[in-house]
Design an enzyme around this catalytic site. Structure first.
Site, PDB file in Angstrom:
ATOM      1  N   HIS A 102      26.332 -20.264  21.047  1.00 33.59           N
ATOM      2  CA  HIS A 102      25.135 -19.648  21.635  1.00 33.59           C
ATOM      3  C   HIS A 102      25.201 -19.613  23.159  1.00 33.59           C
ATOM      4  O   HIS A 102      24.490 -18.833  23.777  1.00 33.59           O
ATOM      5  CB  HIS A 102      23.881 -20.434  21.238  1.00 33.59           C
ATOM      6  CG  HIS A 102      23.197 -19.929  19.997  1.00 33.59           C
ATOM      7  ND1 HIS A 102      22.953 -18.597  19.750  1.00 33.59           N
ATOM      8  CD2 HIS A 102      22.659 -20.599  18.938  1.00 33.59           C
ATOM      9  CE1 HIS A 102      22.307 -18.463  18.593  1.00 33.59           C
ATOM     10  NE2 HIS A 102      22.125 -19.658  18.080  1.00 33.59           N
TER      11      HIS A 102
ATOM     12  N   GLU B  62      12.021 -23.225  21.389  1.00 29.69           N
ATOM     13  CA  GLU B  62      12.163 -21.976  20.652  1.00 29.69           C
ATOM     14  C   GLU B  62      11.297 -22.067  19.394  1.00 29.69           C
ATOM     15  O   GLU B  62      11.339 -23.088  18.714  1.00 29.69           O
ATOM     16  CB  GLU B  62      13.613 -21.727  20.237  1.00 29.69           C
ATOM     17  CG  GLU B  62      13.778 -20.357  19.601  1.00 29.69           C
ATOM     18  CD  GLU B  62      15.201 -20.019  19.178  1.00 29.69           C
ATOM     19  OE1 GLU B  62      16.110 -20.837  19.394  1.00 29.69           O
ATOM     20  OE2 GLU B  62      15.374 -18.937  18.627  1.00 29.69           O
TER      21      GLU B  62
ATOM     22  N   GLU C 129      21.172 -14.661  16.547  1.00 24.60           N
ATOM     23  CA  GLU C 129      21.444 -15.506  15.376  1.00 24.60           C
ATOM     24  C   GLU C 129      22.470 -14.888  14.426  1.00 24.60           C
ATOM     25  O   GLU C 129      23.381 -15.575  13.961  1.00 24.60           O
ATOM     26  CB  GLU C 129      20.155 -15.850  14.639  1.00 24.60           C
ATOM     27  CG  GLU C 129      19.206 -16.745  15.446  1.00 24.60           C
ATOM     28  CD  GLU C 129      19.846 -18.025  15.962  1.00 24.60           C
ATOM     29  OE1 GLU C 129      20.899 -18.444  15.440  1.00 24.60           O
ATOM     30  OE2 GLU C 129      19.294 -18.608  16.929  1.00 24.60           O
TER      31      GLU C 129
ATOM     32  N   GLU D 175      25.828 -23.909  17.754  1.00 22.52           N
ATOM     33  CA  GLU D 175      25.012 -24.126  18.964  1.00 22.52           C
ATOM     34  C   GLU D 175      25.854 -23.924  20.219  1.00 22.52           C
ATOM     35  O   GLU D 175      25.390 -23.364  21.209  1.00 22.52           O
ATOM     36  CB  GLU D 175      24.377 -25.518  18.961  1.00 22.52           C
ATOM     37  CG  GLU D 175      23.537 -25.845  17.723  1.00 22.52           C
ATOM     38  CD  GLU D 175      22.479 -24.817  17.370  1.00 22.52           C
ATOM     39  OE1 GLU D 175      21.958 -24.140  18.283  1.00 22.52           O
ATOM     40  OE2 GLU D 175      22.177 -24.663  16.163  1.00 22.52           O
TER      41      GLU D 175
ATOM     42  N   GLY E 267      17.687 -27.380  12.459  1.00 18.77           N
ATOM     43  CA  GLY E 267      18.973 -28.067  12.439  1.00 18.77           C
ATOM     44  C   GLY E 267      19.363 -28.533  13.819  1.00 18.77           C
ATOM     45  O   GLY E 267      19.675 -29.698  14.034  1.00 18.77           O
ATOM     46  N   ALA E 268      19.326 -27.605  14.769  1.00 21.78           N
ATOM     47  CA  ALA E 268      19.723 -27.934  16.135  1.00 21.78           C
ATOM     48  C   ALA E 268      19.269 -26.809  17.053  1.00 21.78           C
ATOM     49  O   ALA E 268      18.905 -25.735  16.588  1.00 21.78           O
ATOM     50  CB  ALA E 268      21.236 -28.102  16.231  1.00 21.78           C
ATOM     51  N   MET E 269      19.312 -27.076  18.367  1.00 15.70           N
ATOM     52  CA  MET E 269      18.797 -26.092  19.321  1.00 15.70           C
ATOM     53  C   MET E 269      19.739 -25.988  20.511  1.00 15.70           C
ATOM     54  O   MET E 269      20.150 -26.995  21.089  1.00 15.70           O
ATOM     55  CB  MET E 269      17.395 -26.538  19.761  1.00 15.70           C
ATOM     56  CG  MET E 269      16.769 -25.645  20.808  1.00 15.70           C
ATOM     57  SD  MET E 269      16.543 -23.948  20.196  1.00 15.70           S
ATOM     58  CE  MET E 269      16.686 -23.040  21.728  1.00 15.70           C
ATOM     59  N   GLU E 270      20.034 -24.749  20.892  1.00 20.34           N
ATOM     60  CA  GLU E 270      21.093 -24.455  21.859  1.00 20.34           C
ATOM     61  C   GLU E 270      20.648 -24.469  23.316  1.00 20.34           C
ATOM     62  O   GLU E 270      21.254 -23.777  24.145  1.00 20.34           O
ATOM     63  CB  GLU E 270      21.677 -23.074  21.535  1.00 20.34           C
ATOM     64  CG  GLU E 270      20.763 -21.870  21.838  1.00 20.34           C
ATOM     65  CD  GLU E 270      19.950 -21.353  20.655  1.00 20.34           C
ATOM     66  OE1 GLU E 270      19.741 -22.136  19.702  1.00 20.34           O
ATOM     67  OE2 GLU E 270      19.517 -20.190  20.684  1.00 20.34           O
ATOM     68  N   ASN E 271      19.637 -25.250  23.692  1.00 24.67           N
ATOM     69  CA  ASN E 271      19.179 -25.299  25.081  1.00 24.67           C
ATOM     70  C   ASN E 271      20.364 -25.331  26.047  1.00 24.67           C
ATOM     71  O   ASN E 271      21.329 -26.057  25.822  1.00 24.67           O
ATOM     72  CB  ASN E 271      18.338 -26.559  25.330  1.00 24.67           C
ATOM     73  CG  ASN E 271      17.358 -26.796  24.224  1.00 24.67           C
ATOM     74  OD1 ASN E 271      16.469 -26.006  24.001  1.00 24.67           O
ATOM     75  ND2 ASN E 271      17.546 -27.893  23.483  1.00 24.67           N
TER      76      ASN E 271
HETATM   77 ZN   LIG Z   1      21.239 -20.250  16.245  1.00 25.45          ZN
END
Ligand SMILES: [Zn+2]
Length: 903
Positions: A317, A137, A336, A314, A277-281
Site C-alpha cells: 500500500h 480509515e 484495495e 500493507e 486485519g491491519a492498516m497501512e498508515n
Molecule cells: Zn488494504
C-alpha cells in the site's frame, strides 16, 4: 465520549458517487499536539488552509467533520490578526462544524477533548491493553479533531505527543522523529514529521510500553531503511516471521513493480483490539496482533501464510494507496483491488502458485459469488452507500483483485508493468479514480510505447460499474472433414438490486485443447495471429455470443476452459462425469485439474442430496472412489495440491448452488457430505493410513512449502480416518495432539476430537486451555474450535462459553472466534430448523451494535442469503431481521445492512 447515542440516527443519509465535488478548501499543513490521558485527551490542531482554485462552490463556508468530540476552542488567524470564535460564529451538529465566510487563506486553531478509554467502537483514538492507538480509515480521524475528513484533502503532518514516561515510554507517529524532551509531572514528548502529504485516514499514533524488534533493509538504490516491530513484552519471541516477511515484501516490490521504500524507517505495531486485519498508515502500519505475531508452538501454517500475505499487503500500500491514493471512498477498490492482486502475486511467488490460486478462488466462490447474488450485491466501485465501513467487502477487495488480474491477463506481464509504472509516475502524490488507473494501463499497452498491441478497455469498465457474477455457457462442434473445432461462448448476467439490465462484459477466457492422451494440442485460432503455434490462448469474449474456430485439429479434443480461473465467472454448461474425471486426471493446468475434481464431487453430492430427500438408500459412485484413490496414491503430485484435491466443496458452496425456488436443504447437504467422506474413508482406509504415516515429519517446525504440504496431506488423511468412528483413530488423533511440536498438528487434532463423541475430547480441550490461557491468540482458536463443532448441542455450548471468564465482547478477535465462527461458519447448526441460531445471532447483533457497530454489521452476513432457504427458515430469518431494524437508535452500519437485506 458518548459512543452510545451519537452513533444513532433515525434517517441515515445515502451518499452518491454522482454527487462528488472537489473540496472547496485544502489544508496545506497540519500541526497536531496530543496531551494523552486515558479518559481526557486534549487535541490541539493548527491547520493552514487555502481556498481550492478548482472549486466552483459559490459559498465561502468551511465545513469540517467531527464526531463524539468536545469542542473547547476555535481561533482564526488572518493576515490582519487573530480572532477567538464564539458560538455565534459557527454552526455545530453531531457530524459537522461549519464556519461561514472564511477568507481565501488563513490558519485555524482548534482544541478538542476526547475520551479514548470509552471508545469501544475502535475508530479514532482508543485504548487497547494499556496502549493508545488509532484507526482512521475510513472516517476515524473525525473522532480525533474537526477536519475535512476526505481522502482528496492531502496535507503535511507534524505531530507532537505528550504522555506519562513510565506508562508510555514509546511514542510513535508517521514519518521521522525530529525532536523530543521531558516535561513536568514525569511526562515526556516526541515530535514526528511526515515529509509526504497524505490524507488524514493515513494518520496514526501509538503510545505504550512496548518491546521493539529491530532490523535493517537495504533498498535497490542503496538506502538503508531501519525496520521496527513493536509488540507487547510477552510477545517478544513472536517477531521473527513478520520481519522475514517484511524484508521479502520490500525486495519483491522492487523486483516485480520497481517500487522502492521512501522513508528512513518503517514501523509495525501489533495491537490486541482491532476491527480489521491491519492498516497501512504511512510508515507506521498498525496490525491486529493475530496478523503479525507467530511462533511454531502457537501458530498454524495457515497463520504463517496469512501473516506473510498481510505484511505484504500493507507494505505494498505504500505505493498503491499511500503515494497514489483514492479521490473518494467509492474508489476504494483502486487501492484495495490492486493491492490484493499484488499480495496474491507475492504469496504465489513465495509459495505454491497453484495452491495460492485455489485459495483465491475459494474465497470468491464461498463468499463473493453469494454476495453478488444476494441483497448486498454492489459493483466493484459502488455508486452509493450509507456507511462506508460496510463496503470493505469481498467484492471491493477480492473481485476487485480479479478485475486487475484480468487486465494483467489481457495486457500480458510486460505491458501491465509498463502500465503500472505509468500509473505510479503520472499520479504520484495525487488522489485519483479507477478511470485514471485504467487509462494508465491502456497507456502501458499503447503501441507508440513500444508495445505490439493497443488496448481499449472501454467495455472492460463494465467490471467496475456492474454488480453480479457473469454466467458463461459453451457449445462445441468438431468438424472431422475440415479438421476444425469451434467453440461457441455465450455470456449473461442476472439482475442485481438497482441494476436490471446488464451490458456485456469483456471477459478473458484462457483456453487449451487436450488430445486423447491428455496432452495439449498446438493451437491455430482462425483469424488470430497471436494464437498460432501456442499451447494455450486467451479468447476475448465481448459480445453476447461469439464463435471461436480452431484449425488443424486432428481429432475431437477435450477443451480445458477458463484455465487458472482467468475471469470471475460461473460456467453453467455441465460436463459429463467422464469428461470431468478425464480432466481431473490429465489437465496440465493445475488449477483446472483441481477444479474438475471439485465439479465432479459437486455433481455427485448434488445428486445424492436429491436421492436422500427422496428417501433413497445412498451409494457412492465407484468411479469416483477410484479417481479419489488415484489422486491419494499419486506419489508425484505436490502434497499441498493433493490435499486440496482431496477436500470436498464446502457446505456453504454446495448450498449456494440452489437458486430461488429450489431451496438449499442444509441438513441434507450436511448429511450427504459426511456420508461421502465416510464412504471414501471406508473404502480407502489402508491407503489413508499409509499416506498419514508416510507424511510424518521429524525435527523442528519449519515454514516452507515442502513441510506445509506434508502437514496438510497428513491432517487431511487423519480427518478422513476419523469419519470411521473407530477408537483406534480417536487414539491416534489424541496422540498427535499430545506429541506434536507445532500448532498446525495440535490444532488439526483438537479440531477433529471436538467433532466426534470420544473419550479424549474433554481432557484435550482442558489441557489446551490450561496450557495457553495466557495467550490471547491461542485462546481465540480454542473458542473457534468449539463453535465449529459438528456435535449436537453446539449452540448451547457456545452460549455457555459467552460466560466463560476468558470471553469478552469488547475484543473483536474473540467475538469473531466464538460468535462469528458459529454464525458464519457452522452452517448446519446455525440454520437449525428451530430458529435458535437465528435468534442467537440477532441477540448478539443488538448487543454489539451498542458497543462496536462495525463488528455488529459484519455478523449480519449470516442472514444475507435468507431467500435461498425453505419457507420456515425464511420466515424465521426475516422475523429476526425485523426484530433488529425495529430497535431505536441503530447504528448506520447495522441499519444499512439490515434494510438492504430485507429490501
Ligand atoms: Zn488494504
Amino acid at each position: 465520549m458518548d459512543s452510545l447515542t451519537s452513533e444513532s440516527i433515525s434517517e441515515p443519509n445515502t451518499i452518491f458517487l454522482k454527487n462528488y465535488t472537489v473540496p472547496a478548501y485544502r489544508v496545506d499543513t497540519v500541526i497536531l499536539d496530543f496531551d494523552l490521558r486515558e479518559t481526557k485527551t486534549i487535541v490541539r490542531s493548527e491547520l493552514k488552509i487555502h481556498r481550492n482554485p478548482e472549486s466552483h462552490a459559490s459559498h465561502h463556508n468551511l465545513e469540517l467533520n467531527g464526531q463524539n468530540l468536545i469542542l473547547l476552542s476555535i481561533e482564526l488567524i488572518l493576515a490582519t490578526g487573530s480572532q477567538w470564535l464564539t458560538e455565534n460564529d459557527y454552526v455545530i451538529d453531531d457530524e459537522t462544524l461549519t464556519i461561514a465566510n472564511v477568507p481565501n487563506e488563513f490558519v485555524i486553531k482548534i482544541t478538542t477533548e476526547i475520551n479514548p478509554k470509552e471508545n469501544l467502537a475502535l475508530e479514532g483514538l482508543y485504548l487497547s491493553s494499556n496502549m493508545f492507538c488509532t484507526q482512521c480509515e475510513a472516517q476515524g480521524f473525525r473522532r480525533i479533531t474537526y477536519f475535512p475528513d476526505r481522502p482528496d484533502v492531502m496535507s503535511l503532518f507534524t505531530v507532537t505527543i505528550h504522555a506519562n514516561q513510565d506508562q508510555f515510554p514509546i511514542l510513535l507517529s508517521n514519518g521521522n522523529k525530529i525532536d523530543s524532551g521531558v516535561e513536568s509531572d514525569n511526562r515526556h514528548w516526541v515530535t514526528w514529521q511526515d515529509p509526504f502529504p497524505k490524507p488524514c485516514y493515513l494518520f496514526a499514533l501509538v503510545a505504550g510500553d512496548l518491546y521493539c524488534k529491530q532490523d535493517k533493509f537495504m533498498t535497490a538504490s542503496g538506502q538503508t531503511v531501519d525496520l521496527y516491530l513493536y509488540v507487547e513484552h510477552e510477545n517478544n519471541h513472536k517477531c521473527d516471521h513478520a520481519i522475514v516477511c517484511l524484508k521479502q515484501a520490500m525486495k519483491w516490490d522492487e523486483d516485480t513493480f520497481g517500487r522502492e521504500y521512501d522513508l528512513d524507517n518503517f514501523m509495525i505495531v501489533a495491537v490486541n483490539d482491532f476491527n480489521m486485519g491491519a492498516m497501512e498508515n504511512k510508515g507506521l502500519n498498525i496490525f491486529n496482533s493475530s496478523c503479525v505475531l507467530a511462533s511454531p508452538e502457537t501458530s498454524t501454517d495457515a497463520d504463517y501464510y496469512r501473516i506473510q500475505g498481510i505484511i505484504g499487503h500493507e507494505y505494498f500500500h505504500n505505493w498503491s494507496g499511500n503515494r497514489v491514493t483514492c479521490r473518494d471512498w467509492f474508489q476504494l477498490s483502486l487501492k484495495e483491488g490492486f493491492t490484493v492482486f499484488r499480495d496474491q502475486q507475492f504469496s504465489s511467488d513465495m509459495n505454491s502458485a497453484a495452491v495460492q490460486r485455489i485459495d483465491d478462488v475459494n474465497i470468491l466462490r464461498n463468499a463473493q459469488f453469494s454476495q453478488d447474488a444476494g441483497p448486498m450485491a454492489h459493483p466493484v466501485r459502488p455508486q452509493e452507500y450509507i456507511e462506508i465501513s460496510n463496503f470493505y467487502t469481498v467484492t471491493v477487495y477480492n473481485k476487485g483483485a480479479e478485475v486487475v488480474r484480468m487486465i494483467h491477463t489481457l495486457l500480458g506481464e510486460s505491458n501491465f508493468r509498463k502500465g503500472s509504472d505509468i500509473y505510479f509516475e503520472r499520479h504520484d502524490g495525487q488522489a485519483v479514480t479507477v478511470e485514471d488507473f485504467v487509462a494508465a494501463m491502456e497507456s502501458g499497452s499503447d503501441s507508440t510505447n513500444g508495445s505490439k498491441i493497443n488496448f481499449d478497455l472501454k467495455q472492460f469498465m463494465n467490471w467496475y460499474h456492474q454488480a453480479g457474477t457473469p454466467n458463461i455457457e459453451f457449445k462445441e462442434h468438431y468438424d472431422a472433414k475440415k479438421n476444425s473445432y469451434s467453440l461457441t461462448l455465450q455470456q449473461s448476467c442476472a439482475a442485481t438490486p438497482g441494476q436490471k439490465i446488464k451490458n456485456e462484459f469483456h471477459i478473458p477466457i484462457r483456453v487449451a485443447l487436450l488430445n486423447l492422451q491428455g496432452k495439449t494440442i498446438s493451437l491455430d485460432l482462425d483469424g488470430e495471429d497471436n494464437c498460432t503455434n501456442v499451447d494455450e490462448c486467451i479468447l476475448e469474449l465481448k459480445a453476447k455470443e461469439q464463435v471461436f474456430t480452431f484449425n488443424n485439429v486432428q481429432s475431437k479434443p477435450m477443451v480445458s476452459l477458463l484455465r487458472g480461473f482467468s475471469a470471475p465467472v460461473k460456467i453453467l454448461t455441465s460436463r459429463s462425469r467422464l469428461e470431468l474425471a478425464f480432466l481431473f486426471a490429465n489437465d496440465s493446468d493445475d488449477f483446472n485439474r483441481w477444479n474438475a475434481g471439485q465439479e465432479l464431487a459437486l455433481d455427485i453430492i448434488l445428486s445424492l442430496v436429491k436421492q436422500h430427500k427422496a428417501g433413497a438408500k445412498l451409494q457412492l459412485d465407484d468411479d469416483y472412489i477410484a479417481a479419489f484413490k488415484k489422486t491419494l496414491c499419486n506419489d508425484y503430485l505436490d502434497n499441498a495440491l493433493k490435499a486440496q484435491a482431496l477436500s470436498l466443496p464446502s457446505e456453504s458452496y454446495i448450498a449456494d448452488q440452489y437458486q430461488a425456488g429450489d431451496y438449499a436443504d442444509t441438513d441434507a447437504i450436511h448429511h450427504v457430505r459426511i456420508f461421502v467422506r465416510q464412504q471414501l474413508a471406508k473404502h480407502l482406509e489402508s491407503d489413508l493410513l499409509r499416506v498419514y504415516q508416510l507424511s510424518t515429519l521429524i525435527g523442528d517446525y519449519q515454514f516452507n512449502a515442502k513441510d506445509m504440504g506434508l502437514r496438510s496431506i497428513r491432517n487431511c488423511c487423519l480427518a478422513y480416518l476419523m469419519e470411521l468412528n473407530n477408537n483406534n483413530y480417536y487414539q491416534l488423533c489424541a496422540d498427535q495432539f499430545k506429541q506434536s511440536n507445532n500448532m498446525t498438528d495440535v490444532m488439526a487434532a483438537l479440531e477433529l476430537l471436538t467433532n466426534y463423541e470420544n473419550a479424549y475430547q474433554a481432557d484435550c480441550l482442558q489441557t489446551f486451555y490450561e496450557q495457553w490461557q495466557n495467550d490471547a491468540l491461542v485462546i481465540d482458536k480454542w473458542f473457534a474450535i468449539q463453535a465449529m463443532s459438528r456435535l449436537p448441542g453446539t449452540l448451547d455450548k457456545v452460549k455457555t462459553l459467552l460466560n466463560h471468564p476468558a470471553f469478552t465482547i469488547k475484543n473483536p478477535n474473540r467475538v469473531r472466534a466464538l460468535i462469528g465462527r458459529f454464525c458464519l461458519g457452522n452452517i448446519a447448526h446455525f440454520h437449525n430448523e428451530d430458529g435458535s441460531g437465528y435468534q442467537f445471532l440477532a441477540d448478539q447483533v443488538l448487543l454489539l451494535d451498542k458497543l462496536n457497530p462495525q463488528i455488529a454489521a459484519r455478523l449480519i452476513q449470516g442472514f444475507s442469503q435468507w431467500r435461498n432457504y425453505n419457507e420456515n427458515r425464511q420466515e424465521l430469518m426475516k422475523n429476526n431481521l425485523n426484530r433488529i431494524i425495529s430497535v431505536d437508535n441503530l447504528s448506520k452500519d447495522v441499519f444499512e445492512i439490515v434494510s438492504k437485506t430485507l429490501a
